[in-house]
Write an enzyme that holds these catalytic residues in place. Structure first.
Site, PDB file in Angstrom:
ATOM      1  N   LYS A 198       0.970  -1.048   0.062  1.00 45.05           N
ATOM      2  CA  LYS A 198      -0.022   0.035  -0.156  1.00 45.05           C
ATOM      3  C   LYS A 198       0.884   1.299   0.079  1.00 45.05           C
ATOM      4  O   LYS A 198       1.814   1.510   0.704  1.00 45.05           O
ATOM      5  CB  LYS A 198      -0.734  -0.102   1.376  1.00 45.05           C
ATOM      6  CG  LYS A 198      -1.890  -1.213   1.382  1.00 45.05           C
ATOM      7  CD  LYS A 198      -3.115  -0.593   0.668  1.00 45.05           C
ATOM      8  CE  LYS A 198      -4.157  -1.791   0.946  1.00 45.05           C
ATOM      9  NZ  LYS A 198      -5.402  -1.581  -0.004  1.00 45.05           N
ATOM     10  N   LYS A 309     -13.279  -7.402  -6.570  1.00 43.57           N
ATOM     11  CA  LYS A 309     -13.578  -7.547  -5.206  1.00 43.57           C
ATOM     12  C   LYS A 309     -15.171  -8.084  -5.124  1.00 43.57           C
ATOM     13  O   LYS A 309     -15.935  -7.091  -5.258  1.00 43.57           O
ATOM     14  CB  LYS A 309     -13.365  -6.489  -4.516  1.00 43.57           C
ATOM     15  CG  LYS A 309     -11.842  -6.153  -4.237  1.00 43.57           C
ATOM     16  CD  LYS A 309     -11.605  -4.924  -3.456  1.00 43.57           C
ATOM     17  CE  LYS A 309      -9.980  -4.247  -3.508  1.00 43.57           C
ATOM     18  NZ  LYS A 309      -9.737  -2.884  -2.879  1.00 43.57           N
TER      19      LYS A 309
END
Length: 388
Positions: A198, A309
Protein backbone atom coordinates in the site's frame (compact mmCIF):
# COMPACT_ATOMS: atom_id res chain seq x y z
CA UNK A 1 -39.71 -2.28 10.30
CA UNK A 2 -36.86 -1.12 12.55
CA UNK A 3 -33.58 -2.75 11.72
CA UNK A 4 -31.14 -0.26 13.17
CA UNK A 5 -30.89 -2.31 16.36
CA UNK A 6 -29.05 -5.22 14.74
CA UNK A 7 -26.61 -6.54 17.28
CA UNK A 8 -24.73 -9.69 18.04
CA UNK A 9 -23.10 -11.20 21.10
CA UNK A 10 -21.58 -14.37 19.74
CA UNK A 11 -18.02 -15.26 20.64
CA UNK A 12 -16.54 -17.03 17.61
CA UNK A 13 -13.13 -17.54 19.15
CA UNK A 14 -14.70 -20.17 21.44
CA UNK A 15 -16.23 -22.25 18.66
CA UNK A 16 -14.84 -25.39 17.07
CA UNK A 17 -13.47 -25.10 13.53
CA UNK A 18 -16.69 -26.03 11.74
CA UNK A 19 -19.27 -24.83 14.25
CA UNK A 20 -20.21 -21.76 12.19
CA UNK A 21 -21.31 -24.16 9.46
CA UNK A 22 -22.97 -26.64 11.86
CA UNK A 23 -26.70 -26.54 11.08
CA UNK A 24 -27.44 -27.48 14.71
CA UNK A 25 -25.61 -24.41 15.97
CA UNK A 26 -27.74 -21.39 16.87
CA UNK A 27 -26.35 -17.91 17.32
CA UNK A 28 -27.34 -16.45 20.67
CA UNK A 29 -28.54 -12.91 20.14
CA UNK A 30 -31.74 -10.86 20.15
CA UNK A 31 -32.14 -11.80 16.47
CA UNK A 32 -31.57 -15.53 16.90
CA UNK A 33 -34.04 -17.78 15.13
CA UNK A 34 -35.49 -19.05 18.37
CA UNK A 35 -36.28 -15.60 19.74
CA UNK A 36 -37.12 -13.72 16.56
CA UNK A 37 -39.93 -15.63 14.86
CA UNK A 38 -42.15 -12.60 15.39
CA UNK A 39 -39.77 -10.63 13.16
CA UNK A 40 -39.39 -13.33 10.54
CA UNK A 41 -43.10 -14.09 10.42
CA UNK A 42 -42.44 -17.84 10.43
CA UNK A 43 -42.44 -20.67 12.94
CA UNK A 44 -39.11 -20.93 14.72
CA UNK A 45 -38.75 -24.69 14.33
CA UNK A 46 -38.10 -24.16 10.55
CA UNK A 47 -39.94 -27.35 9.61
CA UNK A 48 -41.69 -25.71 6.67
CA UNK A 49 -40.47 -26.15 3.11
CA UNK A 50 -40.41 -22.36 2.88
CA UNK A 51 -37.07 -20.73 3.43
CA UNK A 52 -36.54 -18.41 6.39
CA UNK A 53 -33.68 -16.04 7.07
CA UNK A 54 -31.97 -14.14 9.83
CA UNK A 55 -29.32 -11.45 9.69
CA UNK A 56 -26.84 -10.43 12.36
CA UNK A 57 -24.57 -7.42 12.53
CA UNK A 58 -21.05 -8.20 13.72
CA UNK A 59 -18.08 -5.92 14.34
CA UNK A 60 -14.63 -7.27 13.50
CA UNK A 61 -11.75 -5.93 15.59
CA UNK A 62 -8.35 -5.38 13.97
CA UNK A 63 -5.38 -6.92 15.77
CA UNK A 64 -3.48 -3.76 14.92
CA UNK A 65 -4.71 -0.67 13.08
CA UNK A 66 -4.77 -1.10 9.30
CA UNK A 67 -3.30 1.87 7.49
CA UNK A 68 -4.52 2.91 4.05
CA UNK A 69 -4.42 6.17 2.10
CA UNK A 70 -8.01 6.73 3.28
CA UNK A 71 -7.10 6.54 6.93
CA UNK A 72 -6.52 4.00 9.69
CA UNK A 73 -9.00 1.18 10.31
CA UNK A 74 -9.64 -0.15 13.82
CA UNK A 75 -12.93 -2.01 13.35
CA UNK A 76 -15.11 -3.19 10.48
CA UNK A 77 -18.83 -3.93 10.60
CA UNK A 78 -20.25 -6.81 8.61
CA UNK A 79 -23.57 -8.68 8.41
CA UNK A 80 -24.02 -12.45 8.63
CA UNK A 81 -26.92 -13.89 6.65
CA UNK A 82 -28.34 -17.32 7.48
CA UNK A 83 -30.95 -19.01 5.32
CA UNK A 84 -32.87 -22.04 6.61
CA UNK A 85 -34.79 -24.64 4.67
CA UNK A 86 -35.82 -28.19 5.59
CA UNK A 87 -33.67 -28.21 8.73
CA UNK A 88 -30.59 -27.16 6.77
CA UNK A 89 -28.76 -23.88 6.88
CA UNK A 90 -26.78 -21.78 4.43
CA UNK A 91 -24.54 -18.97 5.61
CA UNK A 92 -23.16 -15.95 3.82
CA UNK A 93 -21.66 -12.56 4.58
CA UNK A 94 -22.88 -9.16 3.45
CA UNK A 95 -19.54 -7.40 3.86
CA UNK A 96 -20.36 -3.71 3.72
CA UNK A 97 -17.18 -1.61 3.44
CA UNK A 98 -18.02 1.77 4.91
CA UNK A 99 -16.61 4.71 3.02
CA UNK A 100 -15.88 2.59 -0.04
CA UNK A 101 -18.87 0.40 -0.95
CA UNK A 102 -21.41 1.86 -3.35
CA UNK A 103 -24.07 0.47 -1.00
CA UNK A 104 -22.82 2.39 2.04
CA UNK A 105 -26.11 4.27 2.30
CA UNK A 106 -28.58 4.92 5.16
CA UNK A 107 -31.12 2.43 3.79
CA UNK A 108 -28.65 -0.48 3.80
CA UNK A 109 -30.26 -2.25 6.77
CA UNK A 110 -33.69 -1.68 5.27
CA UNK A 111 -32.53 -3.67 2.25
CA UNK A 112 -31.26 -6.42 4.53
CA UNK A 113 -34.65 -6.52 6.24
CA UNK A 114 -36.36 -6.70 2.83
CA UNK A 115 -34.19 -9.67 1.89
CA UNK A 116 -34.99 -11.41 5.15
CA UNK A 117 -38.72 -10.99 4.57
CA UNK A 118 -38.60 -11.92 0.87
CA UNK A 119 -36.09 -14.76 0.90
CA UNK A 120 -38.53 -17.03 -0.99
CA UNK A 121 -38.58 -14.89 -4.11
CA UNK A 122 -36.63 -16.18 -7.10
CA UNK A 123 -32.94 -15.41 -7.44
CA UNK A 124 -33.68 -13.16 -10.41
CA UNK A 125 -36.30 -11.19 -8.46
CA UNK A 126 -34.00 -10.75 -5.47
CA UNK A 127 -30.98 -9.63 -7.49
CA UNK A 128 -33.16 -7.22 -9.47
CA UNK A 129 -34.52 -5.69 -6.27
CA UNK A 130 -31.07 -5.45 -4.69
CA UNK A 131 -29.54 -3.80 -7.77
CA UNK A 132 -27.07 -1.28 -6.39
CA UNK A 133 -26.37 -3.31 -3.23
CA UNK A 134 -23.45 -5.54 -4.32
CA UNK A 135 -22.44 -6.74 -0.87
CA UNK A 136 -25.98 -7.93 -0.09
CA UNK A 137 -26.20 -9.70 -3.45
CA UNK A 138 -22.94 -11.47 -2.69
CA UNK A 139 -24.06 -12.47 0.80
CA UNK A 140 -27.27 -13.87 -0.65
CA UNK A 141 -25.37 -15.81 -3.33
CA UNK A 142 -23.11 -17.28 -0.67
CA UNK A 143 -25.95 -18.35 1.60
CA UNK A 144 -27.84 -20.05 -1.22
CA UNK A 145 -24.75 -21.93 -2.41
CA UNK A 146 -23.93 -23.03 1.12
CA UNK A 147 -27.55 -24.11 1.62
CA UNK A 148 -27.12 -26.33 -1.44
CA UNK A 149 -23.70 -27.80 -0.68
CA UNK A 150 -23.72 -27.63 3.14
CA UNK A 151 -20.87 -27.85 5.64
CA UNK A 152 -18.28 -25.19 4.65
CA UNK A 153 -18.72 -25.57 0.90
CA UNK A 154 -19.73 -23.02 -1.75
CA UNK A 155 -17.92 -24.29 -4.85
CA UNK A 156 -16.87 -27.95 -4.47
CA UNK A 157 -13.61 -28.48 -6.39
CA UNK A 158 -10.10 -29.87 -6.18
CA UNK A 159 -9.44 -26.90 -3.87
CA UNK A 160 -12.07 -27.95 -1.32
CA UNK A 161 -10.88 -31.53 -1.63
CA UNK A 162 -7.48 -30.36 -0.44
CA UNK A 163 -5.76 -31.41 -3.66
CA UNK A 164 -4.78 -27.95 -4.96
CA UNK A 165 -4.20 -24.48 -3.54
CA UNK A 166 -4.27 -20.82 -4.57
CA UNK A 167 -1.09 -18.75 -4.76
CA UNK A 168 -1.66 -15.35 -3.17
CA UNK A 169 0.30 -12.12 -2.78
CA UNK A 170 1.57 -10.96 0.58
CA UNK A 171 -0.09 -7.69 1.62
CA UNK A 172 2.06 -4.97 3.19
CA UNK A 173 0.03 -2.39 5.08
CA UNK A 174 0.91 1.29 5.20
CA UNK A 175 2.89 2.64 8.10
CA UNK A 176 6.30 4.05 8.90
CA UNK A 177 9.36 2.52 7.26
CA UNK A 178 10.13 0.27 10.23
CA UNK A 179 6.61 -1.17 10.32
CA UNK A 180 6.52 -1.81 6.58
CA UNK A 181 9.97 -3.40 6.60
CA UNK A 182 8.98 -5.73 9.45
CA UNK A 183 5.96 -6.89 7.46
CA UNK A 184 8.11 -7.44 4.36
CA UNK A 185 10.64 -9.47 6.36
CA UNK A 186 7.85 -11.65 7.72
CA UNK A 187 6.33 -12.27 4.29
CA UNK A 188 9.67 -13.09 2.69
CA UNK A 189 10.52 -15.52 5.48
CA UNK A 190 7.21 -17.26 4.85
CA UNK A 191 8.13 -17.77 1.21
CA UNK A 192 6.05 -15.18 -0.66
CA UNK A 193 7.24 -14.48 -4.21
CA UNK A 194 4.71 -11.66 -4.79
CA UNK A 195 4.24 -8.69 -2.48
CA UNK A 196 1.66 -5.93 -2.69
CA UNK A 197 2.49 -2.68 -0.91
CA UNK A 198 0.00 0.00 0.00
CA UNK A 199 1.47 3.35 -1.01
CA UNK A 200 0.46 7.00 -1.16
CA UNK A 201 1.05 8.37 2.33
CA UNK A 202 4.78 9.15 2.06
CA UNK A 203 5.86 8.28 -1.48
CA UNK A 204 9.54 9.15 -1.05
CA UNK A 205 9.90 6.78 1.91
CA UNK A 206 7.81 4.14 0.20
CA UNK A 207 9.92 4.45 -2.94
CA UNK A 208 13.09 3.86 -0.91
CA UNK A 209 11.61 0.66 0.50
CA UNK A 210 10.79 -0.52 -3.02
CA UNK A 211 14.32 0.35 -4.18
CA UNK A 212 15.84 -1.69 -1.36
CA UNK A 213 13.59 -4.65 -2.19
CA UNK A 214 14.39 -4.52 -5.86
CA UNK A 215 18.13 -4.19 -5.24
CA UNK A 216 17.94 -7.34 -3.13
CA UNK A 217 15.49 -9.30 -5.27
CA UNK A 218 15.23 -9.07 -9.10
CA UNK A 219 11.79 -9.21 -10.67
CA UNK A 220 12.34 -12.84 -11.70
CA UNK A 221 12.47 -13.76 -8.01
CA UNK A 222 10.10 -11.24 -6.41
CA UNK A 223 7.04 -9.68 -8.07
CA UNK A 224 6.14 -6.31 -6.60
CA UNK A 225 2.70 -4.75 -6.88
CA UNK A 226 1.59 -1.45 -5.37
CA UNK A 227 -1.82 -0.04 -4.51
CA UNK A 228 -2.27 3.71 -4.30
CA UNK A 229 -6.04 3.77 -3.61
CA UNK A 230 -6.26 6.96 -5.68
CA UNK A 231 -3.68 8.80 -3.57
CA UNK A 232 -1.91 10.68 -6.37
CA UNK A 233 -2.95 13.64 -8.46
CA UNK A 234 -2.89 13.32 -12.25
CA UNK A 235 0.39 15.27 -12.50
CA UNK A 236 2.00 13.30 -9.66
CA UNK A 237 0.92 10.01 -11.21
CA UNK A 238 3.07 10.45 -14.32
CA UNK A 239 6.23 10.82 -12.25
CA UNK A 240 5.28 7.91 -9.98
CA UNK A 241 4.58 5.66 -12.97
CA UNK A 242 8.02 6.43 -14.41
CA UNK A 243 9.71 5.73 -11.08
CA UNK A 244 7.80 2.47 -10.67
CA UNK A 245 8.85 1.41 -14.15
CA UNK A 246 12.50 1.98 -13.26
CA UNK A 247 11.98 -0.39 -10.33
CA UNK A 248 10.31 -2.99 -12.56
CA UNK A 249 7.08 -2.94 -10.58
CA UNK A 250 4.46 -5.36 -11.89
CA UNK A 251 1.51 -2.96 -11.61
CA UNK A 252 -0.11 -0.14 -9.69
CA UNK A 253 -3.71 -0.22 -8.55
CA UNK A 254 -5.77 2.95 -8.89
CA UNK A 255 -3.01 5.60 -9.10
CA UNK A 256 -5.56 8.45 -9.17
CA UNK A 257 -9.09 8.80 -7.84
CA UNK A 258 -11.90 7.27 -9.87
CA UNK A 259 -13.47 9.54 -12.45
CA UNK A 260 -17.08 10.67 -12.27
CA UNK A 261 -18.19 10.24 -15.89
CA UNK A 262 -16.44 7.35 -17.60
CA UNK A 263 -18.02 8.07 -20.99
CA UNK A 264 -15.97 11.27 -21.23
CA UNK A 265 -12.31 11.52 -22.09
CA UNK A 266 -10.60 10.97 -18.78
CA UNK A 267 -7.29 11.32 -17.01
CA UNK A 268 -7.31 7.63 -16.17
CA UNK A 269 -7.84 6.77 -19.83
CA UNK A 270 -4.80 8.87 -20.77
CA UNK A 271 -2.69 7.29 -18.06
CA UNK A 272 -3.61 3.77 -19.15
CA UNK A 273 -2.88 4.57 -22.79
CA UNK A 274 0.64 5.87 -22.18
CA UNK A 275 1.78 4.40 -18.86
CA UNK A 276 5.18 2.69 -18.63
CA UNK A 277 3.87 0.72 -15.62
CA UNK A 278 0.71 -1.42 -16.00
CA UNK A 279 -2.35 0.05 -14.29
CA UNK A 280 -5.05 -1.95 -12.56
CA UNK A 281 -8.47 -0.42 -12.00
CA UNK A 282 -9.93 -1.00 -8.55
CA UNK A 283 -12.20 1.70 -7.12
CA UNK A 284 -13.06 2.64 -10.71
CA UNK A 285 -15.29 -0.47 -10.86
CA UNK A 286 -17.27 0.35 -7.73
CA UNK A 287 -20.81 1.55 -8.41
CA UNK A 288 -20.80 0.31 -12.01
CA UNK A 289 -23.63 -2.20 -11.99
CA UNK A 290 -25.13 -2.79 -15.43
CA UNK A 291 -23.52 -4.94 -18.10
CA UNK A 292 -23.68 -2.02 -20.54
CA UNK A 293 -21.90 0.33 -18.10
CA UNK A 294 -19.18 -2.24 -17.46
CA UNK A 295 -18.59 -2.64 -21.17
CA UNK A 296 -18.45 1.13 -21.69
CA UNK A 297 -16.05 1.66 -18.81
CA UNK A 298 -13.49 -0.91 -19.93
CA UNK A 299 -13.73 0.05 -23.60
CA UNK A 300 -13.22 3.69 -22.66
CA UNK A 301 -10.27 3.34 -20.30
CA UNK A 302 -8.68 0.07 -21.53
CA UNK A 303 -6.59 -0.62 -18.43
CA UNK A 304 -3.96 -3.32 -18.34
CA UNK A 305 -5.73 -5.05 -15.43
CA UNK A 306 -8.85 -4.89 -13.30
CA UNK A 307 -9.15 -5.90 -9.64
CA UNK A 308 -12.30 -7.79 -8.71
CA UNK A 309 -13.62 -7.61 -5.16
CA UNK A 310 -16.85 -9.63 -5.07
CA UNK A 311 -18.30 -7.73 -2.10
CA UNK A 312 -17.86 -4.43 -3.96
CA UNK A 313 -18.71 -5.36 -7.56
CA UNK A 314 -21.85 -7.47 -7.28
CA UNK A 315 -20.70 -10.84 -6.02
CA UNK A 316 -20.34 -13.92 -8.18
CA UNK A 317 -22.67 -12.76 -10.93
CA UNK A 318 -21.04 -9.32 -11.03
CA UNK A 319 -17.51 -10.73 -11.19
CA UNK A 320 -18.48 -13.16 -13.95
CA UNK A 321 -19.68 -10.23 -16.06
CA UNK A 322 -16.50 -8.22 -15.48
CA UNK A 323 -14.31 -11.21 -16.31
CA UNK A 324 -16.17 -11.99 -19.54
CA UNK A 325 -15.83 -8.39 -20.77
CA UNK A 326 -12.19 -8.07 -19.71
CA UNK A 327 -11.12 -11.27 -21.41
CA UNK A 328 -12.89 -10.24 -24.59
CA UNK A 329 -10.93 -6.97 -24.57
CA UNK A 330 -7.60 -8.58 -23.66
CA UNK A 331 -7.55 -7.04 -20.17
CA UNK A 332 -5.98 -9.04 -17.35
CA UNK A 333 -7.63 -9.49 -13.96
CA UNK A 334 -7.28 -11.01 -10.54
CA UNK A 335 -9.55 -11.36 -7.52
CA UNK A 336 -9.02 -9.65 -4.18
CA UNK A 337 -10.83 -9.92 -0.87
CA UNK A 338 -11.93 -6.74 0.89
CA UNK A 339 -11.63 -7.27 4.65
CA UNK A 340 -14.37 -9.88 4.82
CA UNK A 341 -14.57 -12.19 7.82
CA UNK A 342 -13.55 -15.81 7.35
CA UNK A 343 -17.07 -16.58 6.14
CA UNK A 344 -16.86 -14.32 3.09
CA UNK A 345 -13.17 -15.09 2.58
CA UNK A 346 -13.90 -18.83 2.40
CA UNK A 347 -16.54 -18.25 -0.27
CA UNK A 348 -14.28 -15.90 -2.26
CA UNK A 349 -11.39 -18.35 -2.17
CA UNK A 350 -13.56 -21.22 -3.40
CA UNK A 351 -14.98 -19.05 -6.20
CA UNK A 352 -11.52 -17.79 -7.17
CA UNK A 353 -10.17 -21.30 -7.63
CA UNK A 354 -12.92 -22.12 -10.14
CA UNK A 355 -11.81 -19.23 -12.41
CA UNK A 356 -8.44 -20.90 -13.21
CA UNK A 357 -6.34 -17.73 -13.03
CA UNK A 358 -2.67 -18.61 -12.56
CA UNK A 359 -1.61 -15.15 -11.31
CA UNK A 360 -1.11 -14.63 -7.57
CA UNK A 361 -4.49 -13.60 -6.20
CA UNK A 362 -5.13 -10.86 -3.65
CA UNK A 363 -6.85 -13.01 -1.04
CA UNK A 364 -6.57 -12.41 2.68
CA UNK A 365 -5.75 -15.09 5.20
CA UNK A 366 -8.21 -14.22 7.96
CA UNK A 367 -5.43 -13.16 10.29
CA UNK A 368 -6.23 -9.45 10.60
CA UNK A 369 -8.93 -9.68 13.26
CA UNK A 370 -8.95 -10.71 16.92
CA UNK A 371 -12.52 -12.03 16.81
CA UNK A 372 -12.77 -13.71 13.42
CA UNK A 373 -14.81 -16.83 12.78
CA UNK A 374 -13.22 -20.29 12.50
CA UNK A 375 -12.04 -21.11 9.01
CA UNK A 376 -11.22 -24.18 6.91
CA UNK A 377 -8.56 -22.10 5.12
CA UNK A 378 -4.88 -22.26 6.01
CA UNK A 379 -1.72 -20.77 4.55
CA UNK A 380 1.26 -22.89 3.55
CA UNK A 381 3.97 -20.49 2.47
CA UNK A 382 2.31 -18.37 -0.21
CA UNK A 383 -0.36 -20.98 -1.00
CA UNK A 384 -3.85 -20.77 0.46
CA UNK A 385 -5.31 -24.20 1.10
CA UNK A 386 -8.57 -25.74 2.25
CA UNK A 387 -8.43 -28.16 5.15
CA UNK A 388 -10.96 -30.95 4.77
Amino acid sequence: MIVSSFKINIRPQNWGRNSIYDTKFQITSPFSLKSSHHLLGVHSTIQSVMKTAQIEKYTLQFKQPGGTSRGVLHTKDTYILQVFENNQRGIGECALFRGLSADDVPEYEEQLAWLRENINLTKEEIIHKLYGFPSIIFGYEQAMLNLKYQNDLYFPSAFTEGKQGITINGLIWMGDARFMKSQIKDKLEKGFSCLKLKIGVDWESEKEILKQLRNQFPKEILELRVDANGAFSYSQAWRVLEELNALEIHSIEQPIKKMTHFHQNSEMKQLCAETPTPIALDEELIGVHSLEEKQQLLECIMPQYIILKPSLVGGISGCDEWIAIAEKLGIGWWITSALESNIGLNAIAQYTFTKNNSMPQGLGTGGLFTNNFPSPLCLEGEVLRFQK
